[in-house]
Design a protein around this motif. Structure first.
Motif, mmCIF file in Angstrom:
data_model
loop_
_atom_site.group_PDB
_atom_site.id
_atom_site.type_symbol
_atom_site.label_atom_id
_atom_site.label_comp_id
_atom_site.label_asym_id
_atom_site.label_seq_id
_atom_site.Cartn_x
_atom_site.Cartn_y
_atom_site.Cartn_z
ATOM 1 N N TYR A 221 37.992 28.645 35.049
ATOM 2 C CA TYR A 221 38.378 29.794 35.869
ATOM 3 C C TYR A 221 37.432 30.986 35.705
ATOM 4 O O TYR A 221 37.080 31.625 36.712
ATOM 5 C CB TYR A 221 39.816 30.187 35.543
ATOM 6 N N ALA B 63 34.460 30.548 37.796
ATOM 7 C CA ALA B 63 34.784 30.729 39.210
ATOM 8 C C ALA B 63 34.882 32.217 39.558
ATOM 9 O O ALA B 63 34.458 32.638 40.644
ATOM 10 C CB ALA B 63 36.091 30.016 39.548
ATOM 11 N N LEU B 64 35.446 33.023 38.628
ATOM 12 C CA LEU B 64 35.527 34.458 38.866
ATOM 13 C C LEU B 64 34.136 35.075 39.025
ATOM 14 O O LEU B 64 33.883 35.866 39.935
ATOM 15 C CB LEU B 64 36.255 35.140 37.706
ATOM 16 N N GLU C 88 32.531 33.946 42.301
ATOM 17 C CA GLU C 88 33.118 34.645 43.447
ATOM 18 C C GLU C 88 32.606 36.081 43.517
ATOM 19 O O GLU C 88 32.291 36.587 44.595
ATOM 20 C CB GLU C 88 34.638 34.624 43.329
ATOM 21 N N GLN C 89 32.513 36.735 42.358
ATOM 22 C CA GLN C 89 32.019 38.115 42.358
ATOM 23 C C GLN C 89 30.562 38.171 42.789
ATOM 24 O O GLN C 89 30.134 39.103 43.473
ATOM 25 C CB GLN C 89 32.186 38.719 40.955
ATOM 26 N N GLN D 69 29.138 36.278 44.937
ATOM 27 C CA GLN D 69 29.115 36.185 46.397
ATOM 28 C C GLN D 69 29.418 37.543 47.013
ATOM 29 O O GLN D 69 28.785 37.948 48.001
ATOM 30 C CB GLN D 69 30.129 35.143 46.882
ATOM 31 N N ASP D 70 30.402 38.270 46.447
ATOM 32 C CA ASP D 70 30.711 39.606 46.972
ATOM 33 C C ASP D 70 29.512 40.543 46.796
ATOM 34 O O ASP D 70 29.161 41.308 47.707
ATOM 35 C CB ASP D 70 31.930 40.181 46.246
#
Length: 664
Positions: free
Chosen positions: A50, A53-54, A57-58, A60-61
């Motif tokens: 996890y 994944a965090l 994802e960040q 990508q932002d």
């Protein structure tokens, strides 16, 4: 032989009972063992997979923010370069010895200074670093940057035609500016280049609007390692060669156009950061957007400790639950016998309910339906059969979900309320997925229909709930008139924004919600600058079109949940909820000032107006709409008095009897 058969039958019966008993004994242990395996598998995923994944994802932002910030930067630089090219083309037509005194050149220079976003000044330059302002009244250089300035790059054989220098101050105490120099197509006299100066604060304003999250930073770096700009600002960083700092070489000399990485120790603040970068297409610069890793994972680490501790606790008490499972098995067997008796009683009640519902009128022009306590259909009339295209009496014994098909999720809550003895009356559109667009009263007009649904409990003589019944009738005419009156009373007909009454009503409701969540709220009052001359010069139709364009920009600049209204001729109001911190209201106010300062295209006209903004920020629990309006209006007056085209406001803990001074 018969004895042998009897013995075999008894043995099979005993073996079957033993298998059932083993299942009852070992079943709970196997079930709990499976639960623990699944639990620790989830813990492993949460602890190892996890967090990656965090971070992904960040990243990508951050990649999206870096792309947008790079585009904003490149657009600002490209606009400045285009203006310098325009000045160069004009100089080609003005062949005289003192081009810095030419009236036409001076007129163009003044226009570029006044109308170009971020451009503070343009000058003519010589190869030895001297700069003349246009017009040059005394004929003397305005400033001397020295022979080793950015202008020396333009004079180098094979050098670039455009050079961007490090931020500097043209005078002691002046604002920082970023110089951009372009080589003249036809040098005359001492002049070999044009130089434009970009406002450093304008560039920081672009980054500030992007870096809204705590711990996030935006850094612009030249290819040679010079730090051009950073938000949040870091003292002494601008103009520094980052490659000379420990860990300052973040990328190879020719990196890909974009990418992401994690730096263990930032050369700026020494913190571990998640970084996404973007290389500018037309200029030798790179833009980095980063977030402190601890900001992202700080909450997660606390959650991980809690999850692991909880899992250990669950594993510790699992053994104690085994005995409880054994006792529970006996209770389950008892409940099964009670359930069988209850089903028998319910079946008898269903038969009685069906007899009662069969007496309901079949001729009324409304839809009727009755179900028992298990949601089995007891009765529906012919209007219902026609509406849902059901064959006559084919509904008998079917579950309500089969009869309503995809409409069942909308109807089921009403049925459940009826089972609890409650009567529900709701209105639904007939074309929004609640039901199909079919006329209910024989009127085949093909327009949007509205249906009133009434569901109530079906009671026995002693008050026992046997089931539920529902009635649907067409209320289209009444509903359409209600919606017409509501829109007329709450909407401004010109801009389709809220009017003063609608704004007050919705702000009052939003304040109640925000007070329950203990939030900050903000009210902004906007007054358009230079709007009256547009009406006087071009007429009211152009003024009305301009007001509609202003309304469109306000909607585009604000979040969907923000309220925006036209409260006067050229006055607008905005109400913000879920304000994270007081400074966010200032950011929004400046954003609106910037948005309305850009030119408006109305037909063949290009109109330049602006706006002044007054705002206040309060805790919702202590705010009232009258107090917010009074304070925002006072700050609007302060903004106008300060020169218009600006915003004024403050965090207001309580009402002040005097007008607040501009916090900036």
């Amino acid at each position: 032989m018969p004895v042998t058969s009897f013995t075999q039958s008894v043995a099979q019966s005993v073996a079957e009972r033993l298998r059932v008993r083993r299942l009852l004994v070992y079943g709970p242990f196997l079930a709990l063992g499976l639960v623990l395996v699944v639990l620790w598998a989830l813990v492993g995923w949460f602890a190892l997979v996890y967090p990656r994944a965090l971070v992904a994802e960040q990243q990508q932002d951050l990649h999206g923010i870096a792309l947008n910030a790079a585009q904003d930067t490149e657009q600002l630089l490209r606009e400045t370069e285009n203006n310098l090219r325009t000045l160069d083309l004009l100089l080609l037509t003005r062949r005289n010895e003192r081009q810095d005194l030419d009236a036409t050149v001076s007129l163009l220079a003044d226009s570029l200074r006044d109308n170009t976003r971020g451009l503070t000044d343009v000058m003519l330059a010589s190869g030895d670093g001297r700069l003349w302002r246009i017009p040059s009244v005394t004929g003397e250089p305005f400033v001397d940057l020295g022979r080793k300035s950015l202008l020396s790059e333009l004079g180098r054989p094979g050098g670039p035609s455009v050079v961007i220098g490090a931020p500097l101050r043209l005078r002691p105490g002046a604002h920082l500016v970023i110089p951009m120099a372009t080589r003249l197509s036809a040098p005359t006299g001492p002049f070999t280049a044009t130089v434009g100066f970009i406002d450093f604060d304008t560039l920081l304003g672009e980054y500030r609007a992007r870096a809204m999250r705590a711990g996030m930073a935006v850094l612009l770096e030249r290819d040679d390692g010079i730090a051009m700009a950073r938000w949040p600002e870091s003292a002494g960083l601008v103009g520094t060669n980052l490659r000379q700092l420990p860990g300052g070489t973040l990328l190879p000399p020719r990196p890909p156009a974009s990418g992401q990485f994690i730096v263990a120790r930032s050369p700026v603040d020494g913190r571990e950061r998640i970084v996404s970068y973007r290389v500018l297409q037309d200029y030798p610069m790179r833009l980095y957007v980063s977030l402190e890793r601890d900001r992202l994972l700080g909450g997660y680490l606390k959650q991980r400790r809690a999850v692991v501790g909880f899992s250990v606790l669950v594993s510790g008490i699992a053994v104690g639950l085994m005995a409880w499972f054994t006792r529970l098995q006996q209770r389950v067997r008892t409940r099964e016998l009670e359930h069988e008796r209850a089903e028998t009683a319910a079946r008898r009640e269903r038969e009685r309910s069906q007899a009662v519902m069969s007496a309901m009128a079949q001729s009324v022009n409304v839809m009727m339906l009755a179900v028992d306590i298990d949601e089995r259909v007891l009765f529906c009339n012919k209007a219902f059969e026609r509406r849902f295209d059901i064959a006559e009496r084919s509904w008998q014994g079917r579950h309500a979900s089969e009869v309503f098909d995809h409409l069942y999720p909308a109807v089921r809550p009403l049925i459940q309320h009826a089972f609890r003895g409650e009567t529900s009356i709701v209105e639904m559109r007939d074309d929004d997925g609640i039901s199909r667009p079919m006329p209910l009263d024989g009127d085949d007009r093909g327009e949007t229909r509205y249906v009133e649904l009434t569901y109530a409990p079906l009671l026995n003589e002693d008050g026992t709930v046997l089931g539920a019944y529902g009635v649907a009738r067409d209320v289209t005419d009444v509903k359409q008139e209600q919606m017409r009156l509501l829109r007329a009373s709450n909407t401004d007909p010109l801009t389709e924004l809220l009017n003063r009454a609608g704004f007050a009503s919705q702000v009052d409701a939003a304040l109640h919600r925000a007070a329950g969540r203990d939030e900050l709220v903000s009210l902004l009052y906007l007054d358009l600058d230079r709007f009256k001359p547009v009406n006087d010069e071009h007429g009211h139709p152009v003024g009305d079109a301009l007001l509609r364009a202003v309304a469109g920009r306000l909607r585009h600049a604000l979040r969907p949940q923000d309220l925006v209204a036209r409260v006067g001729g050229d006055e607008f109001a905005v109400f913000l909820t879920q304000v994270a911190k007081p400074a966010d209201a200032q950011v929004v106010a400046d954003k609106l000032v910037q948005a309305l300062s850009l030119p408006f295209r109305i037909g063949a006209l290009e109109l330049h107006i602006g706006c002044s903004v007054g705002f206040c920020v309060q805790w919702a629990r202590s705010a009232s709409i009258d107090d917010l309006v009074l304070q925002a209006d006072e700050h609007l007056y302060s903004a106008k008095r300060g020169g218009r085209g600006r915003s004024s406001g403050s965090l207001c803990e309580k009402r002040s009897d005097t007008r607040a001074e501009d916090p900036r």
